[in-house]
Design an enzyme around this catalytic site. Structure first.
Site, mmCIF file in Angstrom:
data_model
loop_
_atom_site.group_PDB
_atom_site.id
_atom_site.type_symbol
_atom_site.label_atom_id
_atom_site.label_comp_id
_atom_site.label_asym_id
_atom_site.label_seq_id
_atom_site.Cartn_x
_atom_site.Cartn_y
_atom_site.Cartn_z
ATOM 1 N N SER A 1 0.833 -1.191 0.000
ATOM 2 C CA SER A 1 0.000 0.000 0.000
ATOM 3 C C SER A 1 0.875 1.250 0.000
ATOM 4 C CB SER A 1 -0.959 -0.057 1.190
ATOM 5 O OG SER A 1 -2.071 0.751 0.953
ATOM 6 N N HIS B 1 -7.275 -5.934 0.897
ATOM 7 C CA HIS B 1 -6.083 -5.122 0.639
ATOM 8 C C HIS B 1 -4.896 -5.681 1.439
ATOM 9 C CE1 HIS B 1 -3.800 -1.676 -0.488
ATOM 10 N NE2 HIS B 1 -3.957 -0.987 0.631
#
Ligand code: MCU
Length: 376
Positions: free
Chosen positions: A193, A326
């Protein structure tokens, strides 16, 4: 076994700390004419990595080395060429997990790893938040990097982290494999990320990293600003440059002037692959809208064209697999990850094949009209 490594920075009281542009061997070649700054441009598509800013075509391998120096400058042209540190010093503490057989390879993790790292590969944990904060849009200038260089230094957090990773590599080299258990010539880096953005920038700027494994970095990482804007204009809920410069301090404030007119940038993020080439790069993405699956796919397909031009088409792979949370690494990507780790870190004999996996369909004629040359 986990042990602490204290990397004392290589800066005496009167030493000069040189940014990447001065410490990269490839960038020290005296034959390359590199400017301090480059003007804005007007290109809707991705800028041509194989044409110098003065319009000259890249034709030879020597040209390519110089174009890499120019691209490095384009991407970080806001960083001062020389910075006097004076009497300031900081200490970077990193936790090291040795590989099962040492000395052996290791992955420098940026804010931890959410990839499965095999026991044969160690880890070196770089605490990026302490080195350059990423707490919010108000955390600019906080952290060790800015203690050294001053809290008004123009580097954003991503570039600051990359500089810190380079100092961690210095520490591993100085202490040596017998002490750390880690072979400093077999280093990877990863992060997910926002920290995946950091891993990609670190891999691009630190050429002692053999394998770069950015995970779900999205916009500001594996996505290209131009493609993200086009997706946004078409209605996608995608992070753009205009959004990112307000959300956090990952980039220099010098990006602000381009943020709402990305077609004027003389670079885009496919050129990060121009800097990792010919070293190993395996880009892992997800299909979450905010990360920009079309943008990361188009951008990194352009990156793979660059690797093709650099003569190492399979040293870069791209894999976008969706349908999971995620930073939750899906098993579907395991085989390709293992292949990259084996080849670039564990001296495996089998090079990766072509890895270009994505559920997003991008016509590269829309974005990369430039020719990929055969360098002589
Ligand atoms: C994908 O990385 C970031 C993204 O750029 C941000 O907009 C969002 O807020 O956070 C993501 C992240 O780091 O999630 C852990």
């Amino acid at each position: 076994m986990v042990r602490g490594l204290t990397t004392a920075l290589l800066m005496g009281s009167s030493a000069l700390a040189l940014p990447f542009v001065d410490i990269h061997e490839r960038q020290n070649t005296t034959d390359c004419a590199v400017q301090d700054t480059y003007p804005a441009v007007d290109y809707a598509q991705l800028p041509d990595p194989f044409t110098f800013s003065d319009g000259t075509k890249v034709a030879t391998k020597a040209d390519w080395a110089c174009r890499q120096a120019e691209i490095s400058k384009l991407l970080q042209h806001t960083m001062s060429v020389k910075v006097t540190v004076g009497s300031k010093s900081v200490t970077i503490n990193t936790a090291i997990k040795k590989p099962s057989t040492s000395p052996g390879p290791a992955i420098i993790t940026i804010g931890g790893s959410s990839l499965p790292v095999p026991a044969t590969v160690g880890t070196v944990a770089f605490g990026n938040d302490a080195f350059a904060a990423q707490a919010s849009g108000s955390s600019r200038g906080q952290g060790d990097f800015y203690t050294l260089f001053g809290n008004t230094h123009s580097a954003g957090a991503l570039t600051a982290w990359a500089w810190g990773v380079d100092r961690v590599v210095d520490g591993l080299v100085q202490l040596g494999a017998a002490t750390t258990g880690i072979d400093p010539e077999r280093l990877g880096t990863t992060g997910c990320s926002r920290n995946g953005k950091g891993a990609l920038i670190a891999g691009a700027l630190v050429d002692r990293i053999a394998l770069t494994l950015p995970q779900e970095s999205g916009s500001g990482g594996a996505a290209c600003w131009r493609i993200s804007d086009a997706q946004h204009d078409a209605g996608a809920n995608i992070q753009t440059a205009g959004e990112i410069v307000g959300e956090n301090v990952w980039f220099s404030t010098n990006l602000d002037a381009y943020a709402t007119k990305t077609t004027t940038m003389p670079e885009d993020h496919h050129m990060l692959a121009a800097l990792t080439a010919p070293r190993g790069l395996f880009v892992i993405e997800n299909d979450i809208d905010w990360l920009g699956p079309v943008s990361t796919t188009g951008c990194m397909k352009a990156g793979r064209l660059i690797y093709q031009g650099a003569g190492v088409p399979t040293n870069m792979g791209f894999s976008l697999v969706g349908g999971h949370g995620h930073c939750q690494f899906p098993s579907a990507q395991q085989t390709d990850l293992t292949t990259y780790i084996n080849y670039f870190l564990l001296d495996g004999a089998t090079p990766p094949g072509v890895v270009e996996v994505s559920s997003a369909d991008v016509d590269m004629a829309d974005w990369a009209p430039w020719m990929v040359p055969t360098l002589i």
